[in-house]
Scaffold this active site. Structure first.
Site, short mmCIF file in Angstrom:
data_model
loop_
_atom_site.label_atom_id
_atom_site.label_comp_id
_atom_site.label_asym_id
_atom_site.label_seq_id
_atom_site.Cartn_x
_atom_site.Cartn_y
_atom_site.Cartn_z
N TRP A 1 6.27 -6.53 9.34
CA TRP A 1 7.08 -7.04 10.28
C TRP A 1 6.37 -7.00 11.77
O TRP A 1 6.85 -7.64 12.87
CB TRP A 1 8.40 -6.35 10.64
CG TRP A 1 7.99 -4.92 10.57
CD1 TRP A 1 8.13 -3.98 9.49
CD2 TRP A 1 7.76 -4.03 11.44
NE1 TRP A 1 7.84 -2.72 9.59
CE2 TRP A 1 7.28 -2.77 11.09
CE3 TRP A 1 7.33 -4.18 12.92
CZ2 TRP A 1 7.01 -1.57 11.79
CZ3 TRP A 1 6.78 -2.99 13.61
CH2 TRP A 1 6.66 -1.68 13.06
N ASN A 2 5.06 -6.53 11.87
CA ASN A 2 4.50 -6.07 13.40
C ASN A 2 3.86 -7.40 13.76
O ASN A 2 4.16 -7.50 15.07
CB ASN A 2 3.62 -5.08 13.16
CG ASN A 2 2.52 -5.19 12.28
OD1 ASN A 2 2.39 -5.69 11.49
ND2 ASN A 2 1.28 -4.52 12.57
N LYS B 1 6.58 -13.27 0.49
CA LYS B 1 7.62 -12.36 0.93
C LYS B 1 7.60 -11.81 2.45
O LYS B 1 6.72 -11.03 2.23
CB LYS B 1 7.85 -11.33 -0.18
CG LYS B 1 9.15 -10.42 0.02
CD LYS B 1 9.08 -8.90 -0.40
CE LYS B 1 9.10 -8.10 0.98
NZ LYS B 1 10.26 -8.23 1.96
N THR C 1 3.07 1.91 0.43
CA THR C 1 3.51 0.61 -0.29
C THR C 1 2.26 -0.10 -1.01
O THR C 1 2.26 -0.40 -2.10
CB THR C 1 3.84 -0.25 0.80
OG1 THR C 1 5.04 0.46 1.56
CG2 THR C 1 4.70 -1.27 -0.23
N GLU D 1 -4.41 -4.82 2.99
CA GLU D 1 -4.68 -4.66 4.34
C GLU D 1 -3.89 -3.64 4.72
O GLU D 1 -2.65 -3.89 4.85
CB GLU D 1 -4.56 -5.86 5.17
CG GLU D 1 -5.68 -6.72 4.81
CD GLU D 1 -6.95 -6.64 5.12
OE1 GLU D 1 -7.23 -5.62 5.76
OE2 GLU D 1 -7.86 -7.23 4.85
N GLY E 1 -3.17 0.72 6.59
CA GLY E 1 -3.08 1.24 8.11
C GLY E 1 -4.18 1.50 8.66
O GLY E 1 -5.30 1.50 8.11
N CYS F 1 -1.82 -2.91 13.77
CA CYS F 1 -2.85 -2.07 12.97
C CYS F 1 -4.07 -1.55 13.52
O CYS F 1 -4.68 -0.32 13.32
CB CYS F 1 -2.97 -2.73 11.71
SG CYS F 1 -3.66 -4.48 11.67
N GLU G 1 -1.05 8.02 11.06
CA GLU G 1 -1.11 6.41 11.83
C GLU G 1 0.13 6.66 12.88
O GLU G 1 1.16 6.54 12.33
CB GLU G 1 -1.11 5.54 10.89
CG GLU G 1 -0.98 4.11 12.03
CD GLU G 1 -0.93 2.97 10.84
OE1 GLU G 1 -0.18 2.89 9.86
OE2 GLU G 1 -1.40 1.85 11.22
N GLY H 1 -7.89 0.13 3.29
CA GLY H 1 -7.80 -0.85 2.44
C GLY H 1 -9.10 -1.71 1.74
O GLY H 1 -10.04 -1.04 1.82
N GLU I 1 -9.99 -10.19 5.14
CA GLU I 1 -9.17 -11.38 5.37
C GLU I 1 -10.12 -12.27 6.67
O GLU I 1 -10.94 -11.59 7.29
CB GLU I 1 -7.83 -11.14 5.99
CG GLU I 1 -6.83 -10.47 4.93
CD GLU I 1 -5.61 -10.65 5.03
OE1 GLU I 1 -4.81 -11.25 4.11
OE2 GLU I 1 -5.04 -9.79 5.70
P1 NDP Z 1 5.77 -1.55 4.48
O1 NDP Z 1 4.60 -1.36 3.48
O2 NDP Z 1 7.14 -0.85 4.46
O3 NDP Z 1 6.17 -3.11 4.44
C1 NDP Z 1 5.23 -4.15 4.21
C2 NDP Z 1 5.73 -5.36 3.47
O4 NDP Z 1 5.76 -4.65 2.06
C3 NDP Z 1 7.21 -5.72 3.71
O5 NDP Z 1 7.31 -7.06 3.32
C4 NDP Z 1 8.24 -4.90 2.94
O6 NDP Z 1 9.39 -5.53 2.49
C5 NDP Z 1 7.12 -4.95 1.59
N1 NDP Z 1 7.58 -3.84 0.60
C6 NDP Z 1 7.80 -2.68 0.76
N2 NDP Z 1 8.11 -1.85 -0.32
C7 NDP Z 1 7.55 -2.60 -1.25
C8 NDP Z 1 7.24 -2.36 -2.58
N3 NDP Z 1 7.64 -1.28 -3.16
N4 NDP Z 1 6.69 -3.28 -3.09
C9 NDP Z 1 6.29 -4.48 -2.72
N5 NDP Z 1 6.48 -4.81 -1.32
C10 NDP Z 1 7.16 -4.21 -0.62
O7 NDP Z 1 4.70 -1.53 6.01
P2 NDP Z 1 5.38 -1.15 7.25
O8 NDP Z 1 6.73 -2.00 7.46
O9 NDP Z 1 5.22 0.43 7.58
O10 NDP Z 1 4.41 -2.06 8.17
C11 NDP Z 1 3.25 -1.57 9.12
C12 NDP Z 1 2.12 -1.08 8.37
O11 NDP Z 1 1.44 -2.33 8.18
C13 NDP Z 1 1.22 -0.07 9.20
O12 NDP Z 1 0.97 0.86 8.50
C14 NDP Z 1 0.15 -1.10 9.81
O13 NDP Z 1 -1.07 -0.22 10.07
C15 NDP Z 1 -0.07 -1.83 8.64
N6 NDP Z 1 -0.71 -3.14 8.93
C16 NDP Z 1 -2.05 -3.11 8.32
C17 NDP Z 1 -2.52 -4.49 8.89
C18 NDP Z 1 -4.29 -4.62 8.35
O14 NDP Z 1 -4.56 -5.88 8.45
N7 NDP Z 1 -4.77 -3.65 7.96
C19 NDP Z 1 -1.93 -5.44 9.86
C20 NDP Z 1 -0.92 -5.26 10.28
C21 NDP Z 1 -0.04 -4.04 9.83
P3 NDP Z 1 10.81 -4.85 3.54
O15 NDP Z 1 10.54 -5.49 4.82
O16 NDP Z 1 11.79 -5.58 2.75
O17 NDP Z 1 10.90 -3.70 3.36
#
Ligand code: NDP
Length: 476
Positions: free
Chosen positions: A145-146, A169, A226, A244, A246, A278, A380, A453, A457
């Site tokens: 969502w970020n 998704k 996750t 990708e 945290g 991130c 993080e 990760g 990308e």
């Molecule tokens: P989550 O892992 O909670 O959610 C990310 C996505 O995964 C959402 O679409 C979520 O759905 C889905 N999801 C949640 N649980 C599952 C599961 N068991 N199986 C499959 N999909 C699932 O991430 P956050 O909301 O915590 O997002 C922020 C994180 O993302 C931070 O740690 C950040 O650093 C990282 N990030 C990394 C980047 C990179 O390029 N390295 C770039 C941007 C962010 P739902 O919304 O329905 O829960």
């Protein structure tokens, strides 16, 4: 809004919906289907049916559709950005940047679509070989969502150009701009089924997507826990994975740095998107000799930031995306205070007052003298809180920078080329910025090391990750 499967809008079979709430006002913006494993199976079937036709189109033809989609996105960028601010919270100008960034990504991939690809290898008496790249098949993409728009671009641009079809998704709190972009891609000429978007909870739709045997590659962006779960689920099918995850990016400011420029870099690096990025600056190491001046200037600039609804014309920092995020940040700062692991120099609390009651606002916060084992350093922190530590020399700064389980990005602020070389050689991260932080253009590969990760990308590298080689060996 409804989900998109096979080029059509689809409502949930059992009429269960997810509310999408504005994090600044608490108001309901819209609702989306709480999709099911059955919806995922339908989307994977649609993508599989569309695969052959899409794969057979020339790269240039696929690129032209991406280019046309980018044109539509640019025309409608104001409406898209407004919707993004409403569902995600970020200031409107950041949302505009993000939507334009999405168009940049599609244009980058459209731009390289006309370049010849593949290799011819001459093998003497054995013969000659022709090496081409083929798409992987139906790919799954899971988006957080970020930065929902930019990250959708990182996945759709290379996946589609390489000839794959997709099931995406989006995050449950930010599905609206993504659904609108999916409709724009269809409008730009994607054949039905090439891009499908199933909304719903991660534990249901996300897991169903990863488990589906029709999915040949998963690209996931989100948190490490996750990511680990997805790795476990995917391993049973020998799937290709890009994760990708945290980050806890260090920023090192040396005593020869341009202090004002570094202060602005820290401000943007930490507080952009309310710190929910991130590659945000999550730990700052400043040389002892300039620490006092640097911290004083950073405090003045931090105190001048306006917190408010992202649609407000003067807003620098919007709300956090959810009450859980706000609570998590507040708890981390409280824990640091209670344990005497740092001094809160400014901020350090939820924003109070009538105008802020309905949203998830948090004051931009600086914490100094932070202990190395404080959670502000070891975890993080996905919000507007910056721990600032002073260091006596470059070796200490590098050791501190590497004392993390993450390895996404890092920056060094200096005028000395030897310092740059040492940081580049010794700091463990996927990208090292010099006198800059945060920028991730589509031209350069992006991704982390260690627990941040696997895979990359952006750039040509992402195209490689959405395709595999196939060799024609000619034994004359
Ligand atoms: P989550 O892992 O909670 O959610 C990310 C996505 O995964 C959402 O679409 C979520 O759905 C889905 N999801 C949640 N649980 C599952 C599961 N068991 N199986 C499959 N999909 C699932 O991430 P956050 O909301 O915590 O997002 C922020 C994180 O993302 C931070 O740690 C950040 O650093 C990282 N990030 C990394 C980047 C990179 O390029 N390295 C770039 C941007 C962010 P739902 O919304 O329905 O829960």
């Amino acid at each position: 809004m409804k989900m998109r499967i096979g080029g059509k809008e689809v409502a949930p079979a059992d009429d269960v919906w997810i509310d999408v709430i504005n994090p600044a006002t608490g108001e309901l913006i819209d609702r989306v289907p709480a999709g099911s494993a059955g919806d995922v199976a339908d989307a994977v079937s649609s993508a599989a049916e569309a695969f052959d036709g899409w794969k057979k189109k020339g790269m240039r033809e696929r690129g032209m559709i991406l280019f046309h989609a980018a044109e539509i996105v640019r025309e409608r960028h104001k409406d898209l950005a407004r919707l993004l601010t409403m569902e995600q919270g970020k200031p409107l100008r950041e949302a505009i940047d993000e939507v334009r960034g999405y168009a940049n990504i599609l244009e980058f991939y459209a731009g390289i679509s006309a370049q010849p690809s593949g290799d011819a290898v001459r093998l003497g008496a054995s013969g000659d070989a022709l090496v081409v790249r083929e798409p992987v098949g139906v790919c799954g993409a899971i988006i957080p969502w970020n930065m929902p728009v930019l990250i959708m671009g990182w996945k759709t641009g290379p996946a589609l150009l390489a000839g794959n079809t997709l099931v995406i998704k989006p995050a449950s709190s930010t599905p609206l701009t993504s659904l609108t972009l999916a409709a724009i891609l269809d409008e730009a000429g994607l054949p039905p089924g090439v891009l499908n978007m199933v909304t719903g909870r991660g534990g249901d739709v996300g897991e169903a997507l990863v488990r589906n045997p029709g999915i040949k590659k998963i690209s996931f962006t989100g948190n490490c826990t996750t990511g680990e779960r997805i790795r476990e689920l995917a391993s049973s099918h020998l799937r290709d994975l890009t994760l990708e995850l945290g980050g806890s990016d260090p920023m090192i400011v040396m005593d020869d740095a341009d202090i004002d420029k570094a202060v602005e870099g820290a401000l943007r690096g930490r507080f952009y998107n309310a710190g929910q990025t991130c590659t945000a600056v999550k730990r700052l190491y400043v040389h002892d000799r300039i620490a006092k001046e640097f911290i004083a200037k950073l405090k003045t600039r931090t105190d001048a930031l306006n917190v408010g609804n992202g649609l407000g014309p003067k807003t620098d920092i919007g709300p956090l995306n959810s009450a859980e995020q706000q609570e998590r940040i507040a708890r981390a700062v409280e824990r640091t205070r209670e344990r005497g692991e740092g001094t809160v120099l400014t901020g350090g609390g939820i924003v109070r007052g009538k105008a802020y009651e309905t949203g998830h606002f948090y004051h931009p916060t600086l914490v100094t003298d932070v202990a190395p084992d404080s959670c502000l350093v070891t975890e993080e922190i996905f919000g507007p809180v910056l721990p600032v530590m002073s260091v006596p020399d470059l070796n200490t700064a590098i050791a501190c920078a590497n004392a993390s389980r993450y390895g996404l990005g890092a920056s060094v602020w200096t005028k000395n080329i030897s310092t740059v070389k040492k940081v580049f050689d010794e700091v463990q991260a996927g990208i090292i910025w010099v006198n800059r932080h945060l920028t991730v253009p589509p031209e350069v590969p992006f991704g982390g090391t260690r627990e941040s990760g696997i895979g990359r990308e952006n750039g040509y590298h992402a195209l490689d990750q959405y395709s595999r080689t196939k060799t024609l060996f000619l034994g004359w």
